[in-house]
Design an enzyme around this catalytic site. Structure first.
Site, PDB file in Angstrom:
ATOM      1  N   GLU A  16       0.857  -1.201   0.000  1.00  0.00           N
ATOM      2  CA  GLU A  16       0.000   0.000   0.000  1.00  0.00           C
ATOM      3  C   GLU A  16       0.889   1.246   0.000  1.00  0.00           C
ATOM      4  OE1 GLU A  16      -3.306   1.115  -0.211  1.00  0.00           O
ATOM      5  OE2 GLU A  16      -2.045   2.914  -0.169  1.00  0.00           O
ATOM      6  N   LYS A  17       0.803   2.005  -1.087  1.00  0.00           N
ATOM      7  CA  LYS A  17       1.741   3.119  -1.308  1.00  0.00           C
ATOM      8  C   LYS A  17       1.567   4.303  -0.371  1.00  0.00           C
ATOM      9  CE  LYS A  17      -1.041   4.977  -5.107  1.00  0.00           C
ATOM     10  NZ  LYS A  17      -1.897   3.827  -5.471  1.00  0.00           N
ATOM     11  N   HIS A  18       0.474   4.382   0.380  1.00  0.00           N
ATOM     12  CA  HIS A  18       0.247   5.541   1.251  1.00  0.00           C
ATOM     13  C   HIS A  18       0.844   5.410   2.650  1.00  0.00           C
ATOM     14  CE1 HIS A  18      -2.931   6.192  -1.766  1.00  0.00           C
ATOM     15  NE2 HIS A  18      -2.678   7.467  -1.526  1.00  0.00           N
ATOM     16  N   HIS A  47       4.258   6.693  -4.675  1.00  0.00           N
ATOM     17  CA  HIS A  47       2.987   7.420  -4.671  1.00  0.00           C
ATOM     18  C   HIS A  47       3.062   8.498  -5.747  1.00  0.00           C
ATOM     19  CE1 HIS A  47      -0.058  10.323  -3.412  1.00  0.00           C
ATOM     20  NE2 HIS A  47      -0.655   9.295  -2.844  1.00  0.00           N
ATOM     21  N   HIS A  53      -2.542  15.184  -7.216  1.00  0.00           N
ATOM     22  CA  HIS A  53      -2.493  14.030  -6.309  1.00  0.00           C
ATOM     23  C   HIS A  53      -1.103  13.922  -5.703  1.00  0.00           C
ATOM     24  CE1 HIS A  53      -3.068   9.354  -5.889  1.00  0.00           C
ATOM     25  NE2 HIS A  53      -3.067   9.973  -4.714  1.00  0.00           N
ATOM     26  N   CYS A 117      -2.517  12.229   2.277  1.00  0.00           N
ATOM     27  CA  CYS A 117      -2.635  12.329   0.819  1.00  0.00           C
ATOM     28  C   CYS A 117      -3.843  13.201   0.526  1.00  0.00           C
ATOM     29  CB  CYS A 117      -2.829  10.936   0.197  1.00  0.00           C
ATOM     30  SG  CYS A 117      -3.359  10.989  -1.532  1.00  0.00           S
ATOM     31  N   HIS A 120      -6.474  10.602  -0.869  1.00  0.00           N
ATOM     32  CA  HIS A 120      -6.783   9.355  -0.165  1.00  0.00           C
ATOM     33  C   HIS A 120      -6.676   9.434   1.353  1.00  0.00           C
ATOM     34  CE1 HIS A 120      -5.592   8.079  -4.307  1.00  0.00           C
ATOM     35  NE2 HIS A 120      -6.784   7.540  -4.184  1.00  0.00           N
TER      36      HIS A 120
HETATM   37 FE   FE2 Z   1      -2.900   9.115  -2.814  1.00  0.00          FE
END
Ligand code: FE2
Length: 132
Positions: A16-18, A47, A53, A117, A120
């Site tokens: 999970e990139k966050h 990310h 974004h 983010c 997100h």
């Molecule tokens: Fe994001």
């Protein structure tokens, strides 16, 4: 009633990139030394970092074992995301979502990191700091 703590998401940072990734030299910390901690977002899966974004900030806290309240160690704001007078993603300048902080402690505890983010939301992670 919604609670702010329920807004923080977490997952395995490798998938999970966050998720903020907390890196430090484990197993060798001696009280009185300065411990350098790096926190980044997107270590395994990058990310996006665009005007639309991006990661806005990272915060780092330390909770000594037995303490009720954490100590804030640092907050990094990432403020360049490609925007310019020519428009979105035209500046060629982008702040990378990575920061370092150094601190001292005489107790073992937990290092917490949170990140935001703009699309997100809020993410968190933690790492145990054991003093030998
Ligand atoms: Fe994001």
């Amino acid at each position: 009633m919604a609670e702010m703590k329920d807004l923080f998401q977490t997952a395995d940072w490798k998938a999970e990139k966050h998720v903020p990734v907390i890196d430090f030299q484990e197993g060798s910390y001696v009280p009185g030394d300065t411990l350098s901690v790096n926190v980044s977002v997107g270590k395994s899966i990058p990310h996006p970092n665009t005007t639309a974004h991006h990661i806005r900030w990272i915060e780092v806290y330390f909770l000594p074992d037995g303490a009720k309240f954490p100590f804030q160690l640092a907050r990094a704001e990432f403020t360049a995301h490609g925007e310019s007078v020519e428009g979105a993603d035209m500046s060629t300048t982008y702040t990378a979502p990575s920061m370092s902080v150094s601190f001292k402690t005489s107790k073992s505890g937990t290092i917490f990191a949170s990140a935001y983010c703009n699309i997100h939301g809020l993410w968190q992670s933690s790492q145990t700091l054991k003093i030998a």
